[in-house]
Structure formats: structure tokens, C-alpha cells
Design a protein around this motif. Structure first.
Motif, PDB file in Angstrom:
ATOM      1  N   PRO A  60       0.841  -1.194   0.000  1.00  0.00           N
ATOM      2  CA  PRO A  60       0.000   0.000   0.000  1.00  0.00           C
ATOM      3  C   PRO A  60       0.881   1.251   0.000  1.00  0.00           C
ATOM      4  N   ARG A  61       0.418   2.299  -0.637  1.00  0.00           N
ATOM      5  CA  ARG A  61       1.232   3.499  -0.768  1.00  0.00           C
ATOM      6  C   ARG A  61       1.674   4.036   0.589  1.00  0.00           C
ATOM      7  N   LEU A  62       0.813   4.022   1.581  1.00  0.00           N
ATOM      8  CA  LEU A  62       1.167   4.522   2.911  1.00  0.00           C
ATOM      9  C   LEU A  62       2.340   3.749   3.500  1.00  0.00           C
ATOM     10  N   ILE A  63       2.299   2.430   3.443  1.00  0.00           N
ATOM     11  CA  ILE A  63       3.380   1.605   3.992  1.00  0.00           C
ATOM     12  C   ILE A  63       4.646   1.810   3.163  1.00  0.00           C
ATOM     13  N   GLU A  64       4.485   1.932   1.872  1.00  0.00           N
ATOM     14  CA  GLU A  64       5.629   2.165   0.989  1.00  0.00           C
ATOM     15  C   GLU A  64       6.369   3.447   1.368  1.00  0.00           C
ATOM     16  N   ILE A  65       5.599   4.506   1.662  1.00  0.00           N
ATOM     17  CA  ILE A  65       6.210   5.776   2.084  1.00  0.00           C
ATOM     18  C   ILE A  65       6.892   5.606   3.443  1.00  0.00           C
ATOM     19  N   ALA A  66       6.210   4.951   4.374  1.00  0.00           N
ATOM     20  CA  ALA A  66       6.732   4.821   5.734  1.00  0.00           C
ATOM     21  C   ALA A  66       8.072   4.090   5.779  1.00  0.00           C
ATOM     22  N   VAL A  67       8.269   3.108   4.883  1.00  0.00           N
ATOM     23  CA  VAL A  67       9.515   2.323   4.915  1.00  0.00           C
ATOM     24  C   VAL A  67      10.530   2.822   3.893  1.00  0.00           C
ATOM     25  N   SER A  68      10.219   3.896   3.180  1.00  0.00           N
ATOM     26  CA  SER A  68      11.041   4.332   2.050  1.00  0.00           C
ATOM     27  C   SER A  68      12.458   4.728   2.437  1.00  0.00           C
ATOM     28  N   GLN A  69      12.670   5.190   3.666  1.00  0.00           N
ATOM     29  CA  GLN A  69      14.001   5.617   4.091  1.00  0.00           C
ATOM     30  C   GLN A  69      14.720   4.561   4.936  1.00  0.00           C
ATOM     31  N   THR A  70      14.138   3.378   5.007  1.00  0.00           N
ATOM     32  CA  THR A  70      14.699   2.278   5.789  1.00  0.00           C
ATOM     33  C   THR A  70      15.519   1.366   4.891  1.00  0.00           C
ATOM     34  N   PRO A  71      16.688   0.896   5.335  1.00  0.00           N
ATOM     35  CA  PRO A  71      17.461  -0.064   4.538  1.00  0.00           C
ATOM     36  C   PRO A  71      16.628  -1.303   4.218  1.00  0.00           C
ATOM     37  N   GLU A  72      16.883  -1.891   3.072  1.00  0.00           N
ATOM     38  CA  GLU A  72      16.081  -3.017   2.585  1.00  0.00           C
ATOM     39  C   GLU A  72      15.959  -4.129   3.623  1.00  0.00           C
ATOM     40  N   LEU A  73      17.047  -4.437   4.310  1.00  0.00           N
ATOM     41  CA  LEU A  73      17.056  -5.527   5.292  1.00  0.00           C
ATOM     42  C   LEU A  73      16.046  -5.320   6.402  1.00  0.00           C
ATOM     43  N   LEU A  74      15.797  -4.062   6.781  1.00  0.00           N
ATOM     44  CA  LEU A  74      14.971  -3.754   7.951  1.00  0.00           C
ATOM     45  C   LEU A  74      13.575  -3.255   7.611  1.00  0.00           C
ATOM     46  N   ARG A  75      13.217  -3.253   6.333  1.00  0.00           N
ATOM     47  CA  ARG A  75      11.913  -2.703   5.950  1.00  0.00           C
ATOM     48  C   ARG A  75      10.743  -3.525   6.499  1.00  0.00           C
ATOM     49  N   ARG A  92      10.258  16.361   3.137  1.00  0.00           N
ATOM     50  CA  ARG A  92       9.579  15.628   2.071  1.00  0.00           C
ATOM     51  C   ARG A  92       8.929  14.359   2.607  1.00  0.00           C
ATOM     52  N   TYR A  93       9.615  13.666   3.485  1.00  0.00           N
ATOM     53  CA  TYR A  93       9.054  12.470   4.112  1.00  0.00           C
ATOM     54  C   TYR A  93       7.785  12.837   4.881  1.00  0.00           C
ATOM     55  N   ASP A  94       7.852  13.912   5.661  1.00  0.00           N
ATOM     56  CA  ASP A  94       6.680  14.362   6.417  1.00  0.00           C
ATOM     57  C   ASP A  94       5.544  14.774   5.496  1.00  0.00           C
ATOM     58  N   ASP A  95       5.866  15.463   4.409  1.00  0.00           N
ATOM     59  CA  ASP A  95       4.834  15.933   3.480  1.00  0.00           C
ATOM     60  C   ASP A  95       4.116  14.771   2.801  1.00  0.00           C
ATOM     61  N   LEU A  96       4.838  13.693   2.526  1.00  0.00           N
ATOM     62  CA  LEU A  96       4.216  12.526   1.911  1.00  0.00           C
ATOM     63  C   LEU A  96       3.278  11.807   2.881  1.00  0.00           C
ATOM     64  N   LEU A  97       3.634  11.812   4.168  1.00  0.00           N
ATOM     65  CA  LEU A  97       2.786  11.175   5.181  1.00  0.00           C
ATOM     66  C   LEU A  97       1.573  12.021   5.546  1.00  0.00           C
TER      67      LEU A  97
END
Length: 454
Positions: free
Chosen positions: A43-58, A280-285
Motif C-alpha cells: 500500500p502506498r502509505l506503507i511504501e512511504i513509511a519504509v522508504s528511508q529504511t534499509p532493505e534488510l529492515l523494511r 519531504r518524508y513528512d509531506d508525503l505522510l
């Protein structure tokens, strides 16, 4: 009760699915020695929330973020498949094999909760000023009245029961939030530890329309009575988790927790690199949080109900093959937790459904049950006086039945497999199991006491 009309989602809120995600089967999940991987389509919301997290920890962050998001709605309920309503009661316990890795959830949680945290800071200052003024005033007639709008939602782990009751009163039906650095800090919330800790609050807050409060005699004592809404996050390691719940494996707290995993970084692996949690992260959320703040009332989300029915059918089919009572018991609340997560994202989308919501919620439920079963199944069996050998996962009994070259087997062979799986021999239960297998077209009945695998 509201039946929400379909709205056209804006590009800033919901994306359009471009791929068909193929979910893992329950057989695949429990046969693996690794937790299910996070879906590629989210879902777009979850995608945004994990977007700045390293792949291993998403996956770790994806399991956690619904909890802080759930603090924003007030008076929001969804109709479950049993026609009863469910509030967005949520929690997440992150489990690691060893210490480390838990800091990955801190930035997204802080950014999601930034507005609530700022409001709490103002109200804590107001409360401090009131207390100082109250203590300086000598005459009871001149004592100031406590402000009625001191809504402090992000609580600390050393909170007392009277203070928890006061926070419940101040929140006026909204959810409170608790983030524990270690699972053992829950002892402070309960006011008990060890064998005396029955986890009454942990069990209570998962129940709809619960009754919480206390009566005090003093004029300034806290008198509270109402429904406690408290969503929480904690983390621990596997050894600590097993030790912490060692006295209550069969009594309910474990099934009420939604579990997530913290993966172990391999020796010599590069340091995971995080992105920028910036404006930008805040604006997307922001659009999603604004939708949650406006969401209220009793909502019927047909897609979430259909998803819950589908997930139940899947887990029931697998449970029928395994005849595993522990898995069946654990799956009931795990299914409700998945439904609540689906409804949260639906509300955050402005009451718009995405196909990716189902992908995410199935994954979340699979991670939850995978960890619970691996960590607690044998302990629960021992607590319920079942003495069986440890198993890596639920075993499909039909696969263990020995048949001839045509796939034909006898009733006695089924009894043997049933008994060796740790269950007491019971002809009625065995025939009931065979009846389930026939109705699901796993077997055909040849004679009264012989069957053939399909």
C-alpha cells in the motif's frame, strides 16, 4: 452505521497496482526457516513509511508503523465479519535473536507521531504549571481547577495505574500510545512482576468495550471509570521473551500480541544505510494522517471483510490438513489484527481500498503466526499438558499417511499417524478429520475403512 461511498483517490494518496503479487502459501511459510519476506507490492502509505529504511529492515518497520498511525482516529470502528465492531486496537512486539537493530523503528515512529508529541509537550508544560500553582496556594478556596483539556497521549513506561486512568479520562475516547525500550518495562505498567504478574492490562486493552478505572477517597485523588484504549510497541530478544512469559503460556497474552522480527545482520556485512527523514518524508505522510484525524463513526468496509473471510478460509484449510489446535487457536486473534490493519490503511486512504492492502495484511499475519508458532507452540502444549516432540512447524498429517501404489490407505493407518502426532487416540475425532478431508476433496472414501488420496 456508515456505508462509505467509493471516492476517486488522488495521486498523492493511492497508487494504482501494476503487478499481480503472488502471495506465499501457509505451507511455504511454515516449511521455511526464514520469516516471510515483505511483499514487493505495498500500500502506498506503507511504501512511504519504509522508504528511508534499509532493505534488510523494511519488514521490521512495516510491521510497526500501523501502531503509531492508529493513535490519530477518534471514535472510529469497523464492522468485522461476525457483524460486531472492532476499534483500531493495535500493538507490535519486535523479536530479535540478539540485541541490536531496534533503532530502525525510531525515526518513522517519531515522524508519524510528531504532531501528537508536540501537543503532549505543550500539555505537559501546562500540567507542570498547574501543579506548581496548586502547591503554592494555601487556602482550599483559592486552589485552581485542573484544566479539563490536558490531553497527553504519548505515555512513559513508569506510569502508575492512577495516572493511566487520568490519561484515559483526558483523552476522551482517543487512543493512548506507549513505546517500551524493553518488554520487561511492561512490569511497571502492570505494577507486578514475576509469577504475580497476570498481565491484566495487556489482556484488557485488546478487548472491545473493556472497563477500567479506580475509586479513591481523597478530594484530589484520581477517580476514573471507562474504556481503556492503549496501543503499544516494545522489543525484546528471543531468550528474554521466553523467560518473560514463562508462567502464562496458556493464558492469553501471547495470542493478543502482534509479533514482528528484527533480522540479524551477518558478520562482516556492510552497515545498513538509512535515507533522509526530512520535510519531504513528512509531506508525503501528511495526507494520510489528516485522513485519519477526520475518520470517525462506524464504517463498513466490504473489501476488508472479504479479505478477512479469504484469509480465514486459507488458514482453516491449512489447519484442517495439520489438525494443529495451537495454530488454530493462535490464528483467531491474528486474523482480527490483520483486519484492523487493513481498516487503518483504508481510513488513511480516505476510505479508498487498494489491492496491495490485502498483500500487506496477509504478509503481516503470516509473520505474526510464524513467530508465535516457532517461539511458543511447544510451550503452550506443555502448559495444556500435551507432551509432544518439538516440531519446526505444523505438520500435514495426510502427507504422513502411508498408502499403496494407488494411493489407498486404511482407517487404522490414519489412527496411527494421528496418535504419533501427539494426540490421544479418539475414533470420533479421527472420523471427523477424515470427513473434513473428504469435503475438501483431499481424499475419496472407498469402503467403510479405506480411502484414497486425491
Amino acid at each position: 452505521m456508515k456505508k462509505v461511498s467509493k471516492k476517486t483517490p488522488s495521486k498523492a494518496t493511492v497508487k494504482k497496482s501494476v503487478k499481480k503479487y503472488k502471495p506465499l502459501t501457509w505451507e511455504t511459510v511454515f516449511a521455511s526457516d526464514q520469516m516471510p519476506a515483505l511483499p514487493t507490492e505495498l500500500p502506498r502509505l506503507i511504501e512511504i513509511a519504509v522508504s528511508q529504511t534499509p532493505e534488510l529492515l523494511r519488514g521490521t518497520v512495516a510491521q510497526v508503523v500501523p501502531v503509531p498511525l492508529s493513535i490519530y482516529p477518534r471514535g472510529l470502528r469497523f464492522v468485522y465479519t461476525d457483524n460486531r465492531t472492532r476499534e483500531l486496537r493495535m500493538n507490535c512486539l519486535l523479536v530479535a535473536q540478539e540485541g541490536g537493530g531496534k533503532e530502525c523503528i525510531t525515526p518513522p515512529v517519531k515522524h508519524i507521531m510528531a504532531e501528537i508529541k508536540a501537543n503532549d509537550t505543550r500539555n505537559r508544560q501546562r500540567l507542570k504549571e498547574f501543579n506548581e500553582k496548586y502547591n503554592r496556594t494555601r487556602s482550599d478556596d483559592e486552589k485552581p481547577q485542573r484544566p479539563s483539556d490536558l490531553d497527553i497521549r504519548w505515555l512513559y513506561s513508569d506510569i502508575t495505574r492512577p495516572r493511566l486512568g487520568q490519561a484515559m479520562e483526558d483523552a476522551q475516547g482517543a487512543f493512548l500510545f506507549l513505546k517500551l525500550n524493553e518488554l520487561e518495562d511492561w512490569d511497571r505498567v502492570e505494577g507486578q512482576r514475576g509469577r504475580s504478574n497476570s498481565f491484566s492490562i495487556m489482556k484488557l486493552i485488546d478487548d472491545e468495550d473493556n472497563d477500567f478505572g479506580q475509586d479513591r477517597v481523597g478530594a484530589q485523588s484520581v477517580n476514573a471509570d471507562g474504556c481503556l484504549r492503549l496501543n503499544w510497541i516494545a522489543d525484546t530478544t528471543q531468550p528474554k521473551l521466553k523467560k518473560y512469559f514463562r508462567y502464562i503460556h496458556g493464558e492469553g497474552p501471547v495470542s493478543r500480541i502482534t509479533m514482528g522480527g528484527i533480522p540479524t545482520v551477518e558478520i562482516g556485512a556492510p552497515i545498513p544505510v538509512f535515507g533522509n527523514y526530512d520535510k519531504r518524508y513528512d509531506d508525503l505522510l501528511r495526507p494520510y494522517i489528516e485522513n485519519l484525524k477526520k475518520a470517525t463513526g462506524t464504517i463498513v468496509c466490504k473489501q476488508a471483510q472479504k479479505m478477512a473471510d479469504k484469509l480465514k478460509a486459507e488458514i482453516d484449510e491449512f489447519s484442517s490438513k495439520t489438525q494443529d489446535r495451537i495454530l488454530d487457536t493462535l490464528s483467531h486473534r491474528a486474523l482480527v489484527a490483520a483486519f484492523r490493519r487493513a481498516c487503518l490503511i483504508y481510513a488513511a486512504n480516505g476510505m479508498v481500498w487498494e489491492p496491495e492492502i490485502e498483500y500487506y495484511c496477509r504478509w503481516s499475519m503470516q509473520v505474526d503466526l510464524y513467530l508465535k508458532y516457532r517461539l511458543f507452540a511447544n510451550d503452550i502444549r506443555e502448559a495444556t499438558e500435551r507432551d509432544v516432540e518439538p516440531k519446526p512447524g505444523p505438520q500435514i498429517l495426510l502427507d504422513k499417511v502411508v498408502a499403496d501404489e494407488q494411493g489407498v490407505f486404511t482407517f487404522d493407518e490414519v489412527v496411527r499417524v494421528y496418535t504419533e502426532s501427539g494426540k490421544k487416540p479418539d475414533e470420533k475425532k479421527v472420523r471427523n478429520m477424515l470427513s473434513q478431508w473428504k469435503s475438501r476433496k483431499y481424499i475419496l472414501q472407498m469402503t467403510d475403512d479405506s480411502y484414497r488420496k486425491v
